[in-house]
Design a protein around this motif. Sequence first.
Motif, PDB file in Angstrom:
ATOM      1  N   SER A  76       0.828  -1.213   0.000  1.00 36.97           N
ATOM      2  CA  SER A  76       0.000   0.000   0.000  1.00 36.97           C
ATOM      3  C   SER A  76       0.859   1.259   0.000  1.00 36.97           C
ATOM      4  O   SER A  76       0.572   2.219  -0.722  1.00 36.97           O
ATOM      5  N   ASP A  77       1.936   1.282   0.773  1.00 35.81           N
ATOM      6  CA  ASP A  77       2.827   2.448   0.805  1.00 35.81           C
ATOM      7  C   ASP A  77       3.528   2.644  -0.539  1.00 35.81           C
ATOM      8  O   ASP A  77       3.701   3.774  -1.008  1.00 35.81           O
ATOM      9  N   ALA A  78       3.929   1.558  -1.153  1.00 34.92           N
ATOM     10  CA  ALA A  78       4.589   1.627  -2.460  1.00 34.92           C
ATOM     11  C   ALA A  78       3.653   2.198  -3.516  1.00 34.92           C
ATOM     12  O   ALA A  78       4.054   3.033  -4.331  1.00 34.92           O
ATOM     13  N   LEU A  79       2.398   1.777  -3.491  1.00 35.24           N
ATOM     14  CA  LEU A  79       1.434   2.259  -4.484  1.00 35.24           C
ATOM     15  C   LEU A  79       1.130   3.731  -4.288  1.00 35.24           C
ATOM     16  O   LEU A  79       0.982   4.473  -5.264  1.00 35.24           O
ATOM     17  N   VAL A  80       1.029   4.173  -3.049  1.00 36.00           N
ATOM     18  CA  VAL A  80       0.810   5.603  -2.777  1.00 36.00           C
ATOM     19  C   VAL A  80       1.974   6.413  -3.348  1.00 36.00           C
ATOM     20  O   VAL A  80       1.768   7.432  -4.015  1.00 36.00           O
ATOM     21  N   ALA A  81       3.199   5.963  -3.113  1.00 36.00           N
ATOM     22  CA  ALA A  81       4.374   6.685  -3.612  1.00 36.00           C
ATOM     23  C   ALA A  81       4.391   6.722  -5.141  1.00 36.00           C
ATOM     24  O   ALA A  81       4.674   7.767  -5.746  1.00 36.00           O
ATOM     25  N   LEU A  82       4.089   5.592  -5.779  1.00 38.09           N
ATOM     26  CA  LEU A  82       4.047   5.571  -7.241  1.00 38.09           C
ATOM     27  C   LEU A  82       2.988   6.514  -7.776  1.00 38.09           C
ATOM     28  O   LEU A  82       3.237   7.277  -8.714  1.00 38.09           O
ATOM     29  N   TRP A  83       1.804   6.471  -7.209  1.00 38.19           N
ATOM     30  CA  TRP A  83       0.715   7.318  -7.694  1.00 38.19           C
ATOM     31  C   TRP A  83       1.056   8.793  -7.501  1.00 38.19           C
ATOM     32  O   TRP A  83       0.814   9.615  -8.382  1.00 38.19           O
ATOM     33  N   GLU A  84       1.661   9.153  -6.376  1.00 42.52           N
ATOM     34  CA  GLU A  84       2.052  10.543  -6.155  1.00 42.52           C
ATOM     35  C   GLU A  84       3.056  11.009  -7.209  1.00 42.52           C
ATOM     36  O   GLU A  84       2.996  12.140  -7.676  1.00 42.52           O
ATOM     37  N   ALA A  85       3.980  10.141  -7.596  1.00 36.51           N
ATOM     38  CA  ALA A  85       4.971  10.493  -8.616  1.00 36.51           C
ATOM     39  C   ALA A  85       4.351  10.544 -10.011  1.00 36.51           C
ATOM     40  O   ALA A  85       4.643  11.453 -10.792  1.00 36.51           O
ATOM     41  N   LEU A  86       3.485   9.587 -10.324  1.00 36.73           N
ATOM     42  CA  LEU A  86       2.905   9.508 -11.665  1.00 36.73           C
ATOM     43  C   LEU A  86       1.870  10.590 -11.935  1.00 36.73           C
ATOM     44  O   LEU A  86       1.810  11.132 -13.037  1.00 36.73           O
ATOM     45  N   ARG A  87       1.068  10.922 -10.962  1.00 35.26           N
ATOM     46  CA  ARG A  87      -0.061  11.816 -11.223  1.00 35.26           C
ATOM     47  C   ARG A  87       0.340  13.242 -11.552  1.00 35.26           C
ATOM     48  O   ARG A  87      -0.461  13.994 -12.089  1.00 35.26           O
ATOM     49  N   VAL A  88       1.582  13.624 -11.254  1.00 29.58           N
ATOM     50  CA  VAL A  88       2.034  14.974 -11.587  1.00 29.58           C
ATOM     51  C   VAL A  88       2.748  15.038 -12.942  1.00 29.58           C
ATOM     52  O   VAL A  88       3.096  16.123 -13.399  1.00 29.58           O
ATOM     53  N   LEU A  89       2.947  13.892 -13.575  1.00 33.88           N
ATOM     54  CA  LEU A  89       3.604  13.867 -14.879  1.00 33.88           C
ATOM     55  C   LEU A  89       2.621  14.244 -15.979  1.00 33.88           C
ATOM     56  O   LEU A  89       1.422  13.971 -15.869  1.00 33.88           O
ATOM     57  N   PHE A 120      -4.393   1.537 -11.895  1.00 34.19           N
ATOM     58  CA  PHE A 120      -3.401   0.624 -11.340  1.00 34.19           C
ATOM     59  C   PHE A 120      -2.835   1.076  -9.997  1.00 34.19           C
ATOM     60  O   PHE A 120      -2.516   0.242  -9.156  1.00 34.19           O
ATOM     61  N   PHE A 121      -2.665   2.385  -9.793  1.00 34.96           N
ATOM     62  CA  PHE A 121      -1.955   2.838  -8.610  1.00 34.96           C
ATOM     63  C   PHE A 121      -2.724   3.812  -7.733  1.00 34.96           C
ATOM     64  O   PHE A 121      -2.246   4.194  -6.678  1.00 34.96           O
ATOM     65  N   GLY A 122      -3.913   4.212  -8.157  1.00 38.18           N
ATOM     66  CA  GLY A 122      -4.710   5.146  -7.377  1.00 38.18           C
ATOM     67  C   GLY A 122      -5.493   4.445  -6.275  1.00 38.18           C
ATOM     68  O   GLY A 122      -5.225   3.289  -5.927  1.00 38.18           O
ATOM     69  N   PRO A 123      -6.471   5.135  -5.720  1.00 39.97           N
ATOM     70  CA  PRO A 123      -7.261   4.586  -4.615  1.00 39.97           C
ATOM     71  C   PRO A 123      -7.857   3.207  -4.944  1.00 39.97           C
ATOM     72  O   PRO A 123      -8.366   2.989  -6.045  1.00 39.97           O
ATOM     73  N   VAL A 135      -3.228  -4.916  -7.763  1.00 40.40           N
ATOM     74  CA  VAL A 135      -1.786  -5.086  -7.932  1.00 40.40           C
ATOM     75  C   VAL A 135      -1.320  -6.371  -7.248  1.00 40.40           C
ATOM     76  O   VAL A 135      -0.506  -7.113  -7.798  1.00 40.40           O
ATOM     77  N   ALA A 136      -1.844  -6.662  -6.074  1.00 36.31           N
ATOM     78  CA  ALA A 136      -1.485  -7.908  -5.376  1.00 36.31           C
ATOM     79  C   ALA A 136      -1.824  -9.116  -6.244  1.00 36.31           C
ATOM     80  O   ALA A 136      -1.050 -10.082  -6.304  1.00 36.31           O
ATOM     81  N   GLU A 137      -2.950  -9.077  -6.943  1.00 36.40           N
ATOM     82  CA  GLU A 137      -3.332 -10.185  -7.829  1.00 36.40           C
ATOM     83  C   GLU A 137      -2.358 -10.316  -8.995  1.00 36.40           C
ATOM     84  O   GLU A 137      -1.975 -11.420  -9.377  1.00 36.40           O
ATOM     85  N   PHE A 138      -1.940  -9.181  -9.579  1.00 37.21           N
ATOM     86  CA  PHE A 138      -0.940  -9.228 -10.650  1.00 37.21           C
ATOM     87  C   PHE A 138       0.362  -9.821 -10.137  1.00 37.21           C
ATOM     88  O   PHE A 138       0.979 -10.642 -10.803  1.00 37.21           O
ATOM     89  N   LEU A 139       0.788  -9.397  -8.962  1.00 38.72           N
ATOM     90  CA  LEU A 139       2.045  -9.907  -8.405  1.00 38.72           C
ATOM     91  C   LEU A 139       1.956 -11.401  -8.131  1.00 38.72           C
ATOM     92  O   LEU A 139       2.912 -12.141  -8.383  1.00 38.72           O
ATOM     93  N   VAL A 198       7.362   1.368 -15.605  1.00 39.53           N
ATOM     94  CA  VAL A 198       6.983   1.472 -14.198  1.00 39.53           C
ATOM     95  C   VAL A 198       6.986   0.045 -13.657  1.00 39.53           C
ATOM     96  O   VAL A 198       6.310  -0.812 -14.213  1.00 39.53           O
ATOM     97  N   ARG A 199       7.763  -0.191 -12.594  1.00 40.63           N
ATOM     98  CA  ARG A 199       7.909  -1.556 -12.083  1.00 40.63           C
ATOM     99  C   ARG A 199       7.528  -1.662 -10.617  1.00 40.63           C
ATOM    100  O   ARG A 199       7.883  -0.794  -9.812  1.00 40.63           O
ATOM    101  N   VAL A 200       6.854  -2.769 -10.295  1.00 38.83           N
ATOM    102  CA  VAL A 200       6.566  -3.153  -8.926  1.00 38.83           C
ATOM    103  C   VAL A 200       7.079  -4.586  -8.801  1.00 38.83           C
ATOM    104  O   VAL A 200       6.577  -5.482  -9.469  1.00 38.83           O
ATOM    105  N   VAL A 201       8.108  -4.772  -7.967  1.00 40.32           N
ATOM    106  CA  VAL A 201       8.767  -6.071  -7.868  1.00 40.32           C
ATOM    107  C   VAL A 201       8.840  -6.489  -6.403  1.00 40.32           C
ATOM    108  O   VAL A 201       9.459  -5.793  -5.590  1.00 40.32           O
ATOM    109  N   PRO A 202       8.214  -7.610  -6.040  1.00 41.51           N
ATOM    110  CA  PRO A 202       8.316  -8.090  -4.660  1.00 41.51           C
ATOM    111  C   PRO A 202       9.750  -8.501  -4.319  1.00 41.51           C
ATOM    112  O   PRO A 202      10.473  -9.014  -5.173  1.00 41.51           O
ATOM    113  N   GLN A 203      10.144  -8.248  -3.101  1.00 39.59           N
ATOM    114  CA  GLN A 203      11.467  -8.687  -2.634  1.00 39.59           C
ATOM    115  C   GLN A 203      11.364 -10.150  -2.235  1.00 39.59           C
ATOM    116  O   GLN A 203      10.420 -10.541  -1.582  1.00 39.59           O
TER     117      GLN A 203
END
Length: 91
Positions: free
Chosen positions: A27-40, A53-56, A62-66, A85-90
């Motif tokens: 959830s924290d990762a998605l908030v950060a991505l959306w904050e960065a993407l929405r101003v572009l 994909f990354f908003g509310p 995203v969990a299902e995609f992962l 744009v990448r979301v990669v589980p550790q």
Amino acid sequence: MSSRGSGTAVTVSIEDITAPATFNQLSDALVALWEALRVLPLGWTQYQAYRYFFGPGAEQRVAEFLERDGELTLSFTMAGRSHAVRVVPQR
């Protein structure tokens, strides 16, 4: 939720725009991505796609995609160049 869901650290990045950043919660990762993407300057269609994909409410999607694909990689075009744009589980 799956083991790759909200309880697993994920690394996110936007190619040539943000450095990779690791978050303990999806959830924290998605908030950060959306904050960065929405101003572009993405244009309406790309903005709406990334909002989906990354908003509310996006954490479940995203969990299902992962879970299914192991990672989520999307791309957008800005100023004539493609950016991943990448979301990669550790692991």
